[in-house]
Design a protein around this motif. Structure first.
Motif, PDB file in Angstrom:
ATOM      1  N   HIS A  24     221.431  63.354  51.514  1.00  0.00           N
ATOM      2  CA  HIS A  24     221.917  62.727  49.513  1.00  0.00           C
ATOM      3  C   HIS A  24     222.699  63.491  49.018  1.00  0.00           C
ATOM      4  O   HIS A  24     223.717  63.431  48.472  1.00  0.00           O
ATOM      5  CB  HIS A  24     220.681  62.986  49.228  1.00  0.00           C
ATOM      6  CG  HIS A  24     219.858  64.223  48.567  1.00  0.00           C
ATOM      7  ND1 HIS A  24     219.469  65.430  49.877  1.00  0.00           N
ATOM      8  CD2 HIS A  24     219.721  64.672  47.285  1.00  0.00           C
ATOM      9  CE1 HIS A  24     218.799  66.054  48.576  1.00  0.00           C
ATOM     10  NE2 HIS A  24     218.880  65.925  47.614  1.00  0.00           N
ATOM     11  N   GLN A  25     222.272  65.163  49.541  1.00  0.00           N
ATOM     12  CA  GLN A  25     223.541  66.179  48.843  1.00  0.00           C
ATOM     13  C   GLN A  25     224.946  65.359  49.771  1.00  0.00           C
ATOM     14  O   GLN A  25     225.862  66.099  48.625  1.00  0.00           O
ATOM     15  CB  GLN A  25     223.476  67.595  49.453  1.00  0.00           C
ATOM     16  CG  GLN A  25     222.106  67.653  47.868  1.00  0.00           C
ATOM     17  CD  GLN A  25     221.582  69.486  48.452  1.00  0.00           C
ATOM     18  OE1 GLN A  25     222.368  69.666  49.153  1.00  0.00           O
ATOM     19  NE2 GLN A  25     220.452  69.825  47.407  1.00  0.00           N
ATOM     20  N   LEU A  26     225.268  65.204  50.737  1.00  0.00           N
ATOM     21  CA  LEU A  26     226.361  64.914  51.249  1.00  0.00           C
ATOM     22  C   LEU A  26     226.699  64.039  50.537  1.00  0.00           C
ATOM     23  O   LEU A  26     227.889  63.648  49.914  1.00  0.00           O
ATOM     24  CB  LEU A  26     226.211  64.659  52.805  1.00  0.00           C
ATOM     25  CG  LEU A  26     225.953  65.752  53.818  1.00  0.00           C
ATOM     26  CD1 LEU A  26     225.792  65.828  54.969  1.00  0.00           C
ATOM     27  CD2 LEU A  26     227.688  66.939  53.578  1.00  0.00           C
ATOM     28  N   VAL A  27     225.639  62.940  49.899  1.00  0.00           N
ATOM     29  CA  VAL A  27     226.000  61.566  50.032  1.00  0.00           C
ATOM     30  C   VAL A  27     226.972  61.530  48.180  1.00  0.00           C
ATOM     31  O   VAL A  27     228.050  60.992  47.605  1.00  0.00           O
ATOM     32  CB  VAL A  27     224.890  59.986  49.685  1.00  0.00           C
ATOM     33  CG1 VAL A  27     225.788  58.870  49.254  1.00  0.00           C
ATOM     34  CG2 VAL A  27     224.543  60.108  51.697  1.00  0.00           C
ATOM     35  N   GLU A  28     226.027  62.395  47.753  1.00  0.00           N
ATOM     36  CA  GLU A  28     226.258  62.490  46.243  1.00  0.00           C
ATOM     37  C   GLU A  28     227.936  63.202  46.408  1.00  0.00           C
ATOM     38  O   GLU A  28     229.156  63.186  45.441  1.00  0.00           O
ATOM     39  CB  GLU A  28     226.248  63.826  45.370  1.00  0.00           C
ATOM     40  CG  GLU A  28     224.385  62.517  45.773  1.00  0.00           C
ATOM     41  CD  GLU A  28     223.656  63.779  44.522  1.00  0.00           C
ATOM     42  OE1 GLU A  28     224.122  65.329  44.306  1.00  0.00           O
ATOM     43  OE2 GLU A  28     222.412  63.800  44.260  1.00  0.00           O
ATOM     44  N   ASN A  58     222.594  53.690  56.700  1.00  0.00           N
ATOM     45  CA  ASN A  58     223.751  53.186  56.535  1.00  0.00           C
ATOM     46  C   ASN A  58     224.365  53.675  55.561  1.00  0.00           C
ATOM     47  O   ASN A  58     223.651  54.041  54.069  1.00  0.00           O
ATOM     48  CB  ASN A  58     223.668  51.828  56.733  1.00  0.00           C
ATOM     49  CG  ASN A  58     225.047  51.132  56.265  1.00  0.00           C
ATOM     50  OD1 ASN A  58     226.492  52.745  56.668  1.00  0.00           O
ATOM     51  ND2 ASN A  58     225.416  49.876  55.565  1.00  0.00           N
ATOM     52  N   VAL A  59     225.601  55.056  55.866  1.00  0.00           N
ATOM     53  CA  VAL A  59     226.395  55.628  54.586  1.00  0.00           C
ATOM     54  C   VAL A  59     227.253  54.927  54.294  1.00  0.00           C
ATOM     55  O   VAL A  59     228.071  54.663  55.201  1.00  0.00           O
ATOM     56  CB  VAL A  59     226.321  56.885  54.502  1.00  0.00           C
ATOM     57  CG1 VAL A  59     227.025  57.898  53.508  1.00  0.00           C
ATOM     58  CG2 VAL A  59     224.610  57.634  54.836  1.00  0.00           C
ATOM     59  N   TYR A  60     227.277  54.574  52.769  1.00  0.00           N
ATOM     60  CA  TYR A  60     228.316  54.049  52.493  1.00  0.00           C
ATOM     61  C   TYR A  60     229.034  54.291  50.976  1.00  0.00           C
ATOM     62  O   TYR A  60     228.379  55.049  50.239  1.00  0.00           O
ATOM     63  CB  TYR A  60     228.377  52.584  52.905  1.00  0.00           C
ATOM     64  CG  TYR A  60     227.684  51.649  51.849  1.00  0.00           C
ATOM     65  CD1 TYR A  60     227.768  51.872  50.491  1.00  0.00           C
ATOM     66  CD2 TYR A  60     225.559  52.340  52.495  1.00  0.00           C
ATOM     67  CE1 TYR A  60     226.615  51.016  49.505  1.00  0.00           C
ATOM     68  CE2 TYR A  60     224.863  51.358  51.905  1.00  0.00           C
ATOM     69  CZ  TYR A  60     225.354  50.945  50.324  1.00  0.00           C
ATOM     70  OH  TYR A  60     224.029  50.652  49.822  1.00  0.00           O
TER      71      TYR A  60
END
Length: 102
Positions: A24-28, A58-60
């Motif tokens: 979650h911190q990376l996706v931010e 899935n990260v997008y």
């Protein structure tokens, strides 16, 4: 060290929580990033491949209004923290590469 593995409902949910916690911190840091985590609990369709307890991640990121998102990484039917860690490293690498381009 005893690494987390998806072997039943409880451990599969724990693996999903672990994936979210790591990502979650990376996706931010992504441009309008998002995470989609699917949890498979005793799914007979995947049973023959020993994947009946697993998660897909899935990260997008969305670059323009109205798109469905650009896929950053996709991890399908993952059963262990080691697999999640590999996915996390791919997201880190993607972020580093994007910063070099900018």
């Amino acid at each position: 060290m005893n690494r987390l593995k998806a072997i039943n409902g409880e451990s599969t949910l724990a693996l999903a929580e672990y994936a979210y916690g790591e990502l979650h911190q990376l996706v931010e840091q992504l441009d309008n990033g998002a995470i989609d985590i699917s949890v498979y609990l005793s799914d007979k369709f995947f049973q023959r491949n020993n994947k009946e307890f697993s998660i897909s991640v899935n990260v997008y990121e969305h670059r323009v209004v109205g798109d469905h998102g650009t896929n950053v990484v996709l991890g399908v039917l993952m059963k262990s923290a080691d697999e999640v860690d590999g996915l996390v490293e791919k997201v880190r690498r993607y972020i580093r590469e994007q910063k070099l381009v900018a």
